[in-house]
Design an enzyme around this catalytic site. Structure first.
Site, PDB file in Angstrom:
ATOM      1  N   HIS A 137      20.106 -63.045   4.628  1.00  0.00           N
ATOM      2  CA  HIS A 137      18.950 -63.867   4.970  1.00  0.00           C
ATOM      3  C   HIS A 137      19.381 -65.222   5.519  1.00  0.00           C
ATOM      4  CE1 HIS A 137      20.043 -65.101   0.892  1.00  0.00           C
ATOM      5  NE2 HIS A 137      19.325 -66.201   1.029  1.00  0.00           N
TER       6      HIS A 137
ATOM      7  N   ASP B  53      17.938 -69.052   4.987  1.00  0.00           N
ATOM      8  CA  ASP B  53      17.075 -69.618   3.941  1.00  0.00           C
ATOM      9  C   ASP B  53      15.676 -69.995   4.452  1.00  0.00           C
ATOM     10  OD1 ASP B  53      18.692 -69.373   1.694  1.00  0.00           O
ATOM     11  OD2 ASP B  53      19.794 -71.221   2.160  1.00  0.00           O
TER      12      ASP B  53
ATOM     13  N   HIS C 106      23.386 -65.285   5.275  1.00  0.00           N
ATOM     14  CA  HIS C 106      24.304 -65.189   4.134  1.00  0.00           C
ATOM     15  C   HIS C 106      23.791 -64.174   3.120  1.00  0.00           C
ATOM     16  CE1 HIS C 106      21.411 -68.314   3.035  1.00  0.00           C
ATOM     17  NE2 HIS C 106      21.653 -68.053   1.762  1.00  0.00           N
TER      18      HIS C 106
ATOM     19  N   ARG D 194      22.047 -76.158  -5.512  1.00  0.00           N
ATOM     20  CA  ARG D 194      21.751 -75.946  -4.095  1.00  0.00           C
ATOM     21  C   ARG D 194      20.813 -77.015  -3.564  1.00  0.00           C
ATOM     22  NH1 ARG D 194      18.610 -70.961  -1.160  1.00  0.00           N
ATOM     23  NH2 ARG D 194      16.931 -72.471  -0.929  1.00  0.00           N
TER      24      ARG D 194
END
Ligand code: SIN
Length: 275
Positions: free
Chosen positions: A99, A101, A250, A266
């Protein structure tokens, strides 16, 4: 200038000689941003960032953002810093799908940053692929077909994930309406074009049914994630990774269970509306 070492043929570079917990001078900051645009994904080893310094570093690439759906816990007092964690007895929500993000947003994040705080020995790698190259290695015929097409990106999978039992995903109340983005996206800084679909959030091409779209989307995923187009990162505590969501996908490898401890912070930097 910053010192970089290429990680593999597909994408990625390791940057050395920089302490991200300290304010960066102008030359170093510019060198990092230039290296980011050249290599698409950067690794900094041996870092120790508190949430405030991670936010300050994120700001180099765009405005730090909270997750729009708040599907994970964040650090107290720092809503922009998400906690991605599996610990004994508590498995984290899955991310084992290719995907980019939050591509279902009208303005998806330009960049994401993960800082490794706990790493299970030899487990929980993250893979990245190069979506410039994915586009460039398609046949001219398929490139022409995709040029001008739009794709529909939806958060419905995030809703489904939030309903799965036994993970730390927080419930979300409703799925926001889907968004349409160009299939071939122009990078706002490099001017290069990249393939901008992913098998997680992209549900169809605009004006086509899901059934009609699926074989082409499946082919594009298979093509984009060929081994020669992928870097696989083996984490160590202290690693900071930054990747460009406009030209990479990723995948977080789920080869561990809830007997281990894996923890990252994150952050994401805001981006422009894809064009
Ligand atoms: C993510 O997909 O943002 C997290 C990746 C990871 O946990 O390695």
């Amino acid at each position: 200038m910053v010192e970089t070492r290429r990680l593999c043929g597909a994408l990625g570079a390791e940057v050395s000689g920089v302490d991200l917990s300290k304010p960066l001078n102008e030359d170093t900051a510019r060198g990092i941003v230039d290296a980011f645009h050249e290599h698409l994904m950067l690794v900094f080893r041996g870092q120790s960032l508190d949430p405030g310094s991670q936010i300050a570093f994120t700001r180099l690439f765009g405005e730090p953002q909270e997750h729009p759906l708040r599907t994970r816990a964040s650090v107290d007092g720092y809503p922009e810093v998400l906690i991605i964690e599996t610990r004994p007895g508590r498995i984290g929500a899955r991310n084992d799908y290719w995907h980019s993000d939050i591509s279902h947003r009208e303005r998806p994040p330009a960049a994401s940053i993960l800082h490794a705080l706990a790493v299970p020995d030899g487990l929980g790698d993250t893979m990245f692929c190069n979506m410039y190259r994915a586009l460039e290695t398609l046949s001219p015929g398929l490139q022409r077909l995709l040029d001008g097409m739009e794709a529909v990106h939806s958060a419905e999978v995030t809703m489904r994930r939030a309903l799965e039992k036994g993970t730390d995903a927080l419930p979300i109340e409703s799925v926001p309406p889907p968004t349409t983005h160009p299939v071939l996206r122009t990078h706002a800084h490099t001017g290069r074009r990249a393939l901008f679909v992913n098998p997680h959030f992209t549900v169809s091409f605009a004006g086509m049914t899901r059934e009609e779209s699926a074989p082409i989307l499946d082919y594009l995923t298979e093509h984009s994630t060929r081994p020669e187009n992928v870097y696989r990162h083996r984490w160590a505590v202290g690693d900071v990774l930054i990747w460009d969501n406009r030209c990479t996908m990723h995948y977080a490898v789920r080869d561990y269970d809830d007997t281990v401890h894996r923890k990252h912070h994150r952050t994401t930097a805001g981006g422009e509306r894809p064009f």
